[in-house]
Design an enzyme around this catalytic site. Structure first.
Site, PDB file in Angstrom:
ATOM      1  N   GLY A  10       0.520  -1.124  -0.188  1.00 19.22           N
ATOM      2  CA  GLY A  10       0.266   0.058   0.370  1.00 19.22           C
ATOM      3  C   GLY A  10       1.412   0.863   0.536  1.00 19.22           C
ATOM      4  O   GLY A  10       1.808   0.916   0.452  1.00 19.22           O
ATOM      5  N   GLU A  47      -2.482  -0.401   2.547  1.00 14.18           N
ATOM      6  CA  GLU A  47      -2.391  -2.376   3.067  1.00 14.18           C
ATOM      7  C   GLU A  47      -2.927  -3.277   3.547  1.00 14.18           C
ATOM      8  O   GLU A  47      -2.703  -4.533   2.933  1.00 14.18           O
ATOM      9  CB  GLU A  47      -1.218  -1.920   4.130  1.00 14.18           C
ATOM     10  CG  GLU A  47      -0.075  -1.187   4.726  1.00 14.18           C
ATOM     11  CD  GLU A  47       1.377  -1.748   3.390  1.00 14.18           C
ATOM     12  OE1 GLU A  47       0.906  -2.882   3.024  1.00 14.18           O
ATOM     13  OE2 GLU A  47       2.190  -1.340   3.192  1.00 14.18           O
ATOM     14  N   ASP A  69       5.144  -5.836   3.310  1.00 13.70           N
ATOM     15  CA  ASP A  69       6.111  -4.536   3.546  1.00 13.70           C
ATOM     16  C   ASP A  69       5.650  -4.455   4.789  1.00 13.70           C
ATOM     17  O   ASP A  69       5.881  -3.839   5.718  1.00 13.70           O
ATOM     18  CB  ASP A  69       6.847  -4.142   3.447  1.00 13.70           C
ATOM     19  CG  ASP A  69       5.987  -3.257   2.421  1.00 13.70           C
ATOM     20  OD1 ASP A  69       5.176  -2.543   2.764  1.00 13.70           O
ATOM     21  OD2 ASP A  69       6.652  -2.506   1.576  1.00 13.70           O
ATOM     22  N   HIS A 122      10.785  -1.862   0.028  1.00 17.18           N
ATOM     23  CA  HIS A 122      11.330  -1.116  -1.024  1.00 17.18           C
ATOM     24  C   HIS A 122      12.887  -1.881  -0.937  1.00 17.18           C
ATOM     25  O   HIS A 122      14.206  -1.442  -0.939  1.00 17.18           O
ATOM     26  CB  HIS A 122      11.613   0.382  -0.388  1.00 17.18           C
ATOM     27  CG  HIS A 122      11.265   0.951  -0.539  1.00 17.18           C
ATOM     28  ND1 HIS A 122       9.702   1.479  -1.462  1.00 17.18           N
ATOM     29  CD2 HIS A 122       9.456   1.443   0.109  1.00 17.18           C
ATOM     30  CE1 HIS A 122       8.425   1.700  -1.082  1.00 17.18           C
ATOM     31  NE2 HIS A 122       8.920   1.861   0.611  1.00 17.18           N
TER      32      HIS A 122
END
Length: 143
Positions: A10, A47, A69, A122
């Site tokens: 998200g 998310e 994540d 990331h």
């Protein structure tokens, strides 16, 4: 029971602000991408929405590994916060944010056998990065 992998992410610009979510479902090497967004939301809502939409897309009960994540989600499941919230009728001291999304996710978890795996955002995870790119692209539609 089919084994499915679901990657989710998200994104939100401001918190609250415009947001987006992205999900990739993988079954036997076949990938399906889903994404969407909202003009005014939060990162945690996006998310959660990514996970919910991925699980909703399954047409039958499956064994699912969800890669996220979001520590908010992975810890809520893996550290049994969700079970405690459910036992307290989706409340907690100080208020449970996103209770309606947690209720929906809990219902989906009753249908499927789901394992949650936290992945670093990331980083070098191709699928997480693709989900992030989809979420950002959806967010930008509202910016």
């Amino acid at each position: 029971m089919k084994d499915v992998a679901i990657y989710t992410d998200g994104a939100c610009s401001g918190n609250p602000g415009p947001g987006g979510w992205g999900t990739i479902l993988i079954y036997r090497g076949i990938e399906k991408e889903l994404s969407g967004g909202e003009p005014m939301t939060t990162n945690n809502r996006m998310e959660l929405t990514a996970v919910i939409r991925g699980l909703r897309a399954l047409r039958e009960p499956c064994a699912v590994t969800v890669y996220t994540d979001s520590q908010y989600i992975s810890r809520a499941i893996n550290e049994h916060w969700l079970k405690k919230w459910k036992a307290a009728n989706f409340t907690k001291k100080g208020g449970l944010k996103n209770a309606e999304l947690w209720r929906e996710l809990d219902g989906l978890l009753q249908t499927h056998q789901v394992k949650f795996v936290w992945v670093k955002g990331h980083a070098e995870n191709e699928y997480n990065n693709r989900c992030d790119a989809m979420a950002v692209a959806e967010r930008e539609k509202f910016a």
